[in-house]
Design a protein around this motif. Structure first.
Motif, short mmCIF file in Angstrom:
data_model
loop_
_atom_site.label_atom_id
_atom_site.label_comp_id
_atom_site.label_asym_id
_atom_site.label_seq_id
_atom_site.Cartn_x
_atom_site.Cartn_y
_atom_site.Cartn_z
N ALA A 109 0.83 -1.21 0.00
CA ALA A 109 0.00 0.00 0.00
C ALA A 109 0.87 1.27 0.00
N GLU A 110 2.00 1.21 0.70
CA GLU A 110 2.90 2.37 0.73
C GLU A 110 3.56 2.56 -0.65
N LEU A 111 3.90 1.45 -1.29
CA LEU A 111 4.47 1.54 -2.65
C LEU A 111 3.44 2.12 -3.60
N LEU B 196 1.20 6.53 -6.85
CA LEU B 196 0.09 7.47 -7.05
C LEU B 196 0.61 8.91 -7.07
N TYR B 197 1.48 9.24 -6.10
CA TYR B 197 1.95 10.63 -6.02
C TYR B 197 2.94 10.95 -7.13
N LEU B 198 3.68 9.95 -7.57
CA LEU B 198 4.59 10.19 -8.70
C LEU B 198 3.77 10.44 -9.97
N ILE C 245 8.19 14.90 -3.88
CA ILE C 245 8.70 14.70 -2.52
C ILE C 245 7.78 13.78 -1.73
N GLN C 246 6.48 13.93 -1.95
CA GLN C 246 5.51 13.05 -1.29
C GLN C 246 5.77 11.59 -1.71
N ALA C 247 6.05 11.40 -2.99
CA ALA C 247 6.35 10.05 -3.50
C ALA C 247 7.61 9.50 -2.83
N GLU D 35 8.71 10.33 0.14
CA GLU D 35 8.38 10.02 1.54
C GLU D 35 7.69 8.67 1.64
N GLU D 36 6.85 8.37 0.65
CA GLU D 36 6.15 7.06 0.68
C GLU D 36 7.13 5.91 0.50
N LEU D 37 8.23 6.17 -0.22
CA LEU D 37 9.26 5.12 -0.35
C LEU D 37 9.97 4.92 1.00
N VAL D 38 10.13 6.02 1.75
CA VAL D 38 10.69 5.89 3.10
C VAL D 38 9.77 5.03 3.96
N HIS D 39 8.46 5.29 3.85
CA HIS D 39 7.49 4.48 4.61
C HIS D 39 7.60 3.01 4.19
N THR D 40 7.70 2.79 2.88
CA THR D 40 7.81 1.42 2.35
C THR D 40 9.01 0.71 2.98
N HIS E 170 -7.06 9.82 0.02
CA HIS E 170 -6.16 8.67 0.05
C HIS E 170 -5.47 8.56 1.40
N GLU E 171 -5.02 9.69 1.94
CA GLU E 171 -4.34 9.65 3.25
C GLU E 171 -5.29 9.22 4.36
N GLN E 172 -6.57 9.60 4.25
CA GLN E 172 -7.54 9.15 5.25
C GLN E 172 -7.69 7.63 5.17
N LYS E 173 -7.63 7.11 3.95
CA LYS E 173 -7.72 5.65 3.77
C LYS E 173 -6.48 4.96 4.37
N VAL E 174 -5.30 5.57 4.16
CA VAL E 174 -4.07 4.99 4.72
C VAL E 174 -4.14 5.01 6.25
N THR E 175 -4.67 6.10 6.81
CA THR E 175 -4.83 6.18 8.27
C THR E 175 -5.67 5.01 8.76
N GLU F 60 2.56 9.91 12.13
CA GLU F 60 2.85 10.38 10.77
C GLU F 60 1.56 10.65 10.00
N GLN F 61 0.56 9.82 10.21
CA GLN F 61 -0.70 10.00 9.47
C GLN F 61 -1.41 11.30 9.85
N VAL F 62 -1.24 11.74 11.09
CA VAL F 62 -1.84 13.02 11.50
C VAL F 62 -1.24 14.12 10.63
N GLU F 63 0.08 14.06 10.46
CA GLU F 63 0.80 15.04 9.65
C GLU F 63 0.43 14.92 8.17
N GLU F 64 0.32 13.69 7.69
CA GLU F 64 0.01 13.44 6.29
C GLU F 64 -1.36 14.03 5.92
N GLU F 65 -2.34 13.77 6.77
CA GLU F 65 -3.69 14.30 6.50
C GLU F 65 -3.68 15.82 6.59
FE1 FEO Z 1 2.59 6.45 3.85
FE2 FEO Z 1 1.15 9.07 3.03
O1 FEO Z 1 1.29 7.64 4.18
#
Ligand code: FEO
Length: 171
Positions: free
Chosen positions: A16-18, A23-25, A45-47, A49-54, A93-98, A126-131
């Motif tokens: 899901a993080e990938l 999606l952001y790319l 940059i968002q893309a 960050e998602e790789l960092v999460h991955t 999408h971020e609400q869904k990830v949360t 992190e999700q609080v910040e993402e949303e």
């Molecule tokens: Fe990996 Fe944007 O949450």
């Protein structure tokens, strides 16, 4: 060692993080095609960050002597009706990830995996910040309405975003 349920769920979140990164790319490419370079920068940059999460999931699964399983990543949309529509999509999408992260926490509690619950708390914060960061742009775009030059001003602001890898991802 992770139990099988936790292992499958964490591998699912890795996917899901990938997808989020993909999606952001795709959104970055969309904005680039509109010559909105600041918007494209924010999404790129968002893309990243998602790789960092991955990789956080990747490394954690390995640390727990479990197996990382990479599966197909769904293709993202490639067009949106407007910058506002794209950012509304980010927020949704971020609400869904949360909600996915919350489900993982619920599972860790059910499985009495306190270490995993502890690992997941980084993502809860992190999700609080993402949303919040997505909603911030959604609101700015709403305020702007059809004001001439508004998109240009927001584009300049989004151009200033810099990628800062978190210190915890040193692998
Ligand atoms: Fe990996 Fe944007 O949450």
């Amino acid at each position: 060692m992770l139990n099988e349920k936790m292992q499958a769920a964490l591998n699912g979140q890795l996917n899901a993080e990938l997808y989020s990164s993909y999606l952001y790319l795709s959104m970055s490419a969309y904005f680039q095609s509109m010559s909105l370079d600041g918007f494209a920068n924010w999404m790129r940059i968002q893309a990243q960050e998602e790789l960092v999460h991955t990789m956080k999931f990747y490394d954690y699964i390995g640390e727990r002597d479990a197996k990382v399983t990479l599966t197909a990543v769904e293709g993202p949309p490639t067009e949106w009706d407007s910058p506002a529509a794209a950012f509304a999509h980010v927020y949704k999408h971020e609400q869904k990830v949360t909600s996915l992260i919350n489900q993982l926490v619920n599972l860790a509690i059910e499985e009495k995996d306190h270490a995993c619950n502890n690992f997941l708390q980084w993502f809860v914060s992190e999700q609080v910040e993402e949303e919040s960061s997505a909603n911030n742009v959604v609101q700015k775009l709403k305020l702007m309405g059809d004001a001439p030059g508004g998109l240009f001003i927001i584009d300049q602001e989004l151009a200033t975003r810099i990628f800062t890898p978190p210190p915890t991802t040193g692998k």
